[in-house]
Structure formats: C-alpha cells, structure tokens
Design an enzyme around this catalytic site. Sequence first.
Site, PDB file in Angstrom:
ATOM      1  N   GLU A 161       0.788  -1.244   0.000  1.00 37.19           N
ATOM      2  CA  GLU A 161       0.000   0.000   0.000  1.00 37.19           C
ATOM      3  C   GLU A 161       0.814   1.285   0.000  1.00 37.19           C
ATOM      4  O   GLU A 161       0.825   2.013   1.005  1.00 37.19           O
ATOM      5  CB  GLU A 161      -0.969   0.009   1.182  1.00 37.19           C
ATOM      6  N   GLU A 348      -5.431  -8.723   0.802  1.00 36.57           N
ATOM      7  CA  GLU A 348      -6.070  -8.435   2.099  1.00 36.57           C
ATOM      8  C   GLU A 348      -7.548  -8.181   1.889  1.00 36.57           C
ATOM      9  O   GLU A 348      -7.938  -7.513   0.929  1.00 36.57           O
ATOM     10  CB  GLU A 348      -5.491  -7.173   2.763  1.00 36.57           C
TER      11      GLU A 348
HETATM   12  C1  BGC Z   1      -2.900  -2.643   5.870  1.00 37.76           C
HETATM   13  C2  BGC Z   1      -2.878  -3.407   7.149  1.00 37.76           C
HETATM   14  C3  BGC Z   1      -3.994  -2.918   8.046  1.00 37.76           C
HETATM   15  C4  BGC Z   1      -5.314  -3.215   7.378  1.00 37.76           C
HETATM   16  C5  BGC Z   1      -6.536  -2.767   8.160  1.00 37.76           C
HETATM   17  C6  BGC Z   1      -4.274  -2.337   5.347  1.00 37.76           C
HETATM   18  O1  BGC Z   1      -4.356  -0.967   5.145  1.00 37.76           O
HETATM   19  O2  BGC Z   1      -2.083  -3.236   4.905  1.00 37.76           O
HETATM   20  O3  BGC Z   1      -1.622  -3.255   7.723  1.00 37.76           O
HETATM   21  O4  BGC Z   1      -3.950  -3.452   9.328  1.00 37.76           O
HETATM   22  O5  BGC Z   1      -5.370  -2.610   6.117  1.00 37.76           O
HETATM   23  O6  BGC Z   1      -6.547  -1.390   8.338  1.00 37.76           O
END
Ligand code: BGC
Length: 444
Positions: A161, A348
Amino acid sequence: MGFPKDFFWGAASAAHQVEGAYLEDGKGLGIWDALAGGRVAHNENGNTACDHYHHYKEDVALMKDLGLKHYRFSVSWPRVMPDGTGRVNEKGLDFYRALVDELGAAGIEPMVTLFHWNLPYALHQQGGWKNPAIIEWFAGYVEVVTRALSGRVRYWMTLNEPQCFAGLGYEVGEHAPFQQEPESLPAVTRNVLLAHGRAVQEIRRNAQQTPHIGMAPTGSLYMPRDESPAAVEEARQLCFSALGGSFSIAWWCDAPYLGSFPEDVCRRLGVKELFSPGELAQIHQPLDFFGFNLYHAVGLPVPGSAYDSTRYQGSPRTSMDWPVVPEALYWGAKFLTERYKLPLLITENGMGSNDWVMLDGQVHDPQRIDYLHRYLRELRRAVDAGFPVMGYTYWSIMDNFEWAKGYDQRFGLVYVDYRTQKRTCKDSYYWYRDLIASNGANLL
Ligand code: BGC
C-alpha cells in the site's frame, strides 16, 4: 463452476503489527517504533504486540489446523538491517528462516511482503522516502532478504500500500513518519516507484527458484450505481482517475504494470512529466500477479443526500466505520484484471470489530462470518464470470496492532488477549476452516 482446485486460500499479517520483540536480538528501530509515541490511540505501541516473535510455532500450528494454503507476512527491514543499510543482523534473518521452515513443515506456502511500513529510523533521518538514495537502500535490503529466504519462498510482494505509507505518512500525517508535506509527494512517488522496479530486479537476480512477484497496493475502487453499461463505464473511468488523490489506483499501479504514468496525476502533482521514458522502463519490470488489498468501495454521490451509494441511514459498517460492500470483490476483480491483465490475488480483505471472549470461553463473531460469506460469494461470482482470480487472503490471521488506532480494532480469525498472549480461535476461524476444506462449496 466455483473456485479452481488450486485456489490460494490464505491469511496475512505484517511484522510490526504482530511480532513485538522490538529491541530483541539486535533489531534496530523503525519509524513506527521511534516516532509513534503519543500518536496512537491510548498511547499504545507495537513493542510487544502479539509477541509472534516468540509464539510463531504456536501461531503456525493454528494456521496448519486452519488449513491455510498460504500465509502472507512481512519481513521487518530494521530487524534484518538495523541501520537500514550495511550491517546485516543474522539473528533477525534467523527468525524468518525459522518461520519459513515452520511453514514449510506445515505445508503452507509463504508469501513475503518486503516493505510493510516500518522504515528503519536511521533511513528516515536521512530523508526516508523523500531521498532518492532509498532506491538503492531498498535494493540492498531486498538482495539480503532474497538471498536468505528464496530457498523456501517463491512468492514476493515488494511494497504494501504505497497509498498509505506515502499518502498517510507524508501527505496527511496520520501514519509514520507523521509528516504533512503534500509538496513532497512528487519526490516520494518517484522514489517509491523506482524502488519497486529495482526491487523486482534484485529478487529475480538473487532468487534461488523462479520467483512470482507482485505488489500489494490498495486504492479507491468506485462502484457502479447499477449494472447498465454506461454506469459500469463511468465507475471504471473513476477507478483509474486521479480523483482519489494519493489513494488513486492508477497513481501507483500504472507505472509498474503498464509502463505509463497518468497525466491527470501529473497535473495534480503540478508537474509536466514525473518520469522519463527510461525511468518508466525501469519501473515496468515483468510481474506475475496483481495483488490488491480490498476492503470496501467508494460510493457515488446520491443527489440531495449526505450519504453515497454505498451507505444509507443505518447501513452496515465495521468498527473502522468502513461500509460493508461485498460487491467490491466482484467489481474489483473485473476492473483490475481487465486493466492490468494479470491474475488477481486478493492480498487483504477482512473486518475490524470489537470482539471479546464470552462467558462460555468462546469468541462468537457472527458479523465477521456474515461479512466473509457475502464477500466470498461476490468473489465466486467474479471467478464464475471468468476473471482470473488466483487467491484470497484474509486480513488478519490474528488480532494485532492496528497502526494509529492501536489495539481496539480486532481483525483476526484468532483472538489475542494482550495481557496474557493467550490465543482463542474465533467462530470465524472455524467457518473459514470449513470453507477452505470444501474449497468454497459451503457458500450459499
Ligand atoms: C494494511 C494493514 C492494516 C489493514 C486494516 C491495510 O491498510 O495493509 O496493515 O492493518 O489494512 O486497516
């Protein structure tokens, strides 16, 4: 149809959010160790976090029991190179060697993120991402990690990111290094993207087995108002425009994946051209997959209303106040694979909530199960429509340090009691286990 047999079902974490042991075995300070004091909710920090550094065997055993096909984690730059350059901390590398061995023994594919935000403080003091020297600093670190781990690791992501560590770190000032310097964005953008290109070269040069390389960006994904061709086209244009500022997708993805840099981003940055053709070629290295962190989508304005098309009065939201928009996975898969023409790995997706251990000793999290169920149905829809999706990674394997929000936000499949480091598998862990075992056949 449904998910292909070799679909990658996984879960993720990041070094600073789980490891703890922030001064142990020669680790140096990162910007989140050195600068976060007073800037995190309740004055919390990542010094101990989930103490995964000492509990990794127990954690990998839980991953094995869960049936994970892959585990995405990050290597901590200051743990491996305490000053950012030069001296290598073998004990730090030993931790990752032991972790990938443990994963190998459990039959879990390790996927490594090389930079997930905790920049060595020593490099920050020399300008961090504002200093063009970081392109070679990063290349040196990537060489060290690739040499040490590529016997076991095949999947690599250069950066997590850039939208956040550049945008929130240097423009908005909410994340380390907590700077509000929008004027530094042209330099930061140049250095980040050139560092990505150099890192890809270093991975390929040093890897002991054929590497599969990508990035893990995020960005403002706009949802169409309806499924008419005109609405879909409108959303697609917005997705790849500079409207989202430093959170826009094309800002960080076009150069690595397409070899071009958007003109509207240049206009926004106030420059005629940010990269020469030679530099664009340097950034545009061959990549193997398109990783993307995707939690929700940006709605379009609703005329005469304070809400947008993803929110309404009383609409579902997570404890992060993020709207629940399952269709984001379908539209994301469509728009991202059509533009970037590579298999998509959801690197993610998940939800934060304020879970607790209930009177029966269990952690019941029906909202997370419902969230997962809805999102994964949309991912299946994308697969059925023929978009190349290679895997899904739940964020996060366990509750952890949620950056400036501290520990209130729990994203994990495994609950962590930070007072005792006791792990408790949540209901969603068991639900995800059944999902992996049936390769998604249990989705309604
Ligand atoms: C990030 C994580 C974070 C997650 C939830 C993403 O922006 O890569 O490190 O914990 O989202 O906010």
